[in-house]
Design a protein around this motif. Structure first.
Motif, mmCIF file in Angstrom:
data_model
loop_
_atom_site.group_PDB
_atom_site.id
_atom_site.type_symbol
_atom_site.label_atom_id
_atom_site.label_comp_id
_atom_site.label_asym_id
_atom_site.label_seq_id
_atom_site.Cartn_x
_atom_site.Cartn_y
_atom_site.Cartn_z
ATOM 1 N N PHE A 99 -32.208 74.019 21.405
ATOM 2 C CA PHE A 99 -32.953 72.844 20.967
ATOM 3 C C PHE A 99 -34.451 73.136 21.007
ATOM 4 C CE2 PHE A 99 -29.692 69.505 21.063
ATOM 5 C CZ PHE A 99 -28.695 70.099 21.800
ATOM 6 N N TYR A 128 -37.943 70.781 21.221
ATOM 7 C CA TYR A 128 -38.516 69.457 21.422
ATOM 8 C C TYR A 128 -40.028 69.542 21.310
ATOM 9 C CZ TYR A 128 -34.212 67.240 23.131
ATOM 10 O OH TYR A 128 -32.949 66.701 23.235
ATOM 11 N N GLN A 168 -43.554 67.662 22.688
ATOM 12 C CA GLN A 168 -44.028 66.770 23.745
ATOM 13 C C GLN A 168 -45.542 66.614 23.646
ATOM 14 O OE1 GLN A 168 -43.544 67.962 27.910
ATOM 15 N NE2 GLN A 168 -43.250 65.826 28.509
ATOM 16 N N GLY A 210 -48.570 63.492 28.207
ATOM 17 C CA GLY A 210 -48.286 62.214 28.859
ATOM 18 C C GLY A 210 -47.103 61.462 28.277
ATOM 19 N N GLU A 211 -46.406 62.092 27.342
ATOM 20 C CA GLU A 211 -45.278 61.407 26.698
ATOM 21 C C GLU A 211 -43.978 62.151 26.939
ATOM 22 O OE1 GLU A 211 -48.051 59.685 23.052
ATOM 23 O OE2 GLU A 211 -46.099 60.554 22.597
ATOM 24 N N ALA A 212 -42.885 61.544 26.480
ATOM 25 C CA ALA A 212 -41.571 62.151 26.650
ATOM 26 C C ALA A 212 -41.329 63.216 25.590
ATOM 27 C CB ALA A 212 -40.493 61.073 26.542
ATOM 28 N N PRO A 213 -40.453 64.173 25.860
ATOM 29 C CA PRO A 213 -40.041 65.109 24.809
ATOM 30 C C PRO A 213 -39.311 64.365 23.701
ATOM 31 C CG PRO A 213 -39.399 65.917 26.985
ATOM 32 C CD PRO A 213 -39.846 64.497 27.162
ATOM 33 N N PHE A 263 -36.955 65.068 20.139
ATOM 34 C CA PHE A 263 -36.110 66.068 19.494
ATOM 35 C C PHE A 263 -36.681 66.505 18.153
ATOM 36 C CE2 PHE A 263 -32.439 68.262 18.116
ATOM 37 C CZ PHE A 263 -32.130 67.841 16.838
ATOM 38 N N LEU A 304 -41.307 72.754 23.160
ATOM 39 C CA LEU A 304 -40.428 73.190 24.234
ATOM 40 C C LEU A 304 -39.149 73.792 23.670
ATOM 41 C CD1 LEU A 304 -40.596 69.945 26.453
ATOM 42 C CD2 LEU A 304 -42.272 71.782 26.251
ATOM 43 N N LEU A 313 -30.001 70.538 29.669
ATOM 44 C CA LEU A 313 -30.958 71.353 28.933
ATOM 45 C C LEU A 313 -31.826 72.071 29.947
ATOM 46 C CD1 LEU A 313 -32.188 68.818 26.214
ATOM 47 C CD2 LEU A 313 -30.689 70.783 25.858
ATOM 48 N N PHE A 371 -35.368 73.805 30.041
ATOM 49 C CA PHE A 371 -36.570 73.898 29.236
ATOM 50 C C PHE A 371 -37.420 75.095 29.630
ATOM 51 C CE2 PHE A 371 -36.683 70.126 26.665
ATOM 52 C CZ PHE A 371 -35.875 69.224 27.322
ATOM 53 N N GLY A 372 -38.028 75.719 28.622
ATOM 54 C CA GLY A 372 -39.081 76.668 28.880
ATOM 55 C C GLY A 372 -40.352 75.919 29.261
ATOM 56 N N ALA A 373 -41.363 76.678 29.633
ATOM 57 C CA ALA A 373 -42.638 76.080 30.039
ATOM 58 C C ALA A 373 -43.367 75.437 28.871
ATOM 59 C CB ALA A 373 -43.517 77.126 30.704
#
Lengths: 114, 108
Positions: free
Chosen positions: B33, B35, B37, B40-43, B45, B87, B96, B98-100
């Motif tokens: 996947f 994403y 971001q 200050g917000e959500a990931p 898709f 991400l 999931l 996640f990478g950095a």
């Protein structure tokens, strides 16, 4: 468009206190998740939940954490005795199925532990 | 173990094309996947690849090579609003990882 909601948007608490973070997943979704993101760091998986049971949890999700689906709509994360290092953004997510289905994230709750 | 590598930062010009690479080593791989971001917000898709090859979705495309443990996200006709972190997230069963993330700055 349906979306995941979370309350509160910001929670401030004293070290050692219990907090409950609330989430309302998308209504036809069956899989629920909690992730956290410490400021400036990556998003980390905490726990997944399906059919009223934990499906998987990470090393972060120790005995201080618990999850519950108390009714047909809410999904909660409880931290029993907060520590300074629990300060982070906590994201709830949900998906229709597991594995290959897209997870949709809520806006997050910023938890600050003093 | 799990290992996900992405460049930390990239810059690009409005209107240009940028490719964000991701290499990964994970157990229980079930597709990859991407994403977006904003700070200050959500990931949110962007794309999902389970088979090798390119998936195109408007200005965004994503490529996967399972044998090489490699994916990239291609963003075309960059806009200022594309300034965000991207991400890479190999999907395991029930989670999931996640990478950095790659912080992309788009400038005029």
């Amino acid at each position: 468009e349906p979306e995941v909601t979370q309350t509160p948007s910001h929670q401030v608490t004293q070290m050692g206190q219990e907090v409950i973070l609330r989430c309302v997943p998308i209504s036809n979704h069956l899989y629920f998740y909690w992730y956290r993101q410490i400021l400036g760091q990556k998003v980390e998986f905490l726990v997944s939940f399906y059919n009223n049971e934990i499906s998987e949890k990470s090393e972060i999700f120790d005995d201080q954490f618990s999850v519950e689906r108390p009714d047909g709509s809410n999904f909660t994360l409880k931290i029993r005795s907060t520590k300074l290092e629990d300060s982070a953004m906590y994201f709830c997510a949900s998906s229709v199925g597991s594995t290959t289905d897209t997870q949709y994230f809520g806006p997050g709750t910023r938890l600050t532990v003093l | 173990g799990q290992n996900i590598d992405q460049p930390t930062e990239m810059t690009a010009t409005e209107g240009a094309i940028v490719q964000i690479n991701c290499t990964y080593q994970t157990s229980g791989f079930n597709g990859l996947f991407w994403y977006q971001q904003h700070a200050g917000e959500a990931p949110t898709f962007l794309s999902y690849n389970v088979l090798d090859g390119l998936e195109e979705k408007g200005r965004f495309s994503s490529f996967l090579s399972r044998s090489k443990g490699y994916s990239y996200l291609l963003l075309k006709e960059l806009q200022m609003k594309d300034s965000a972190s991207y991400l890479c997230a190999p999907g395991g069963y029930n989670k999931l990882i996640f990478g950095a993330g790659t912080r992309l700055a788009v400038h005029p």
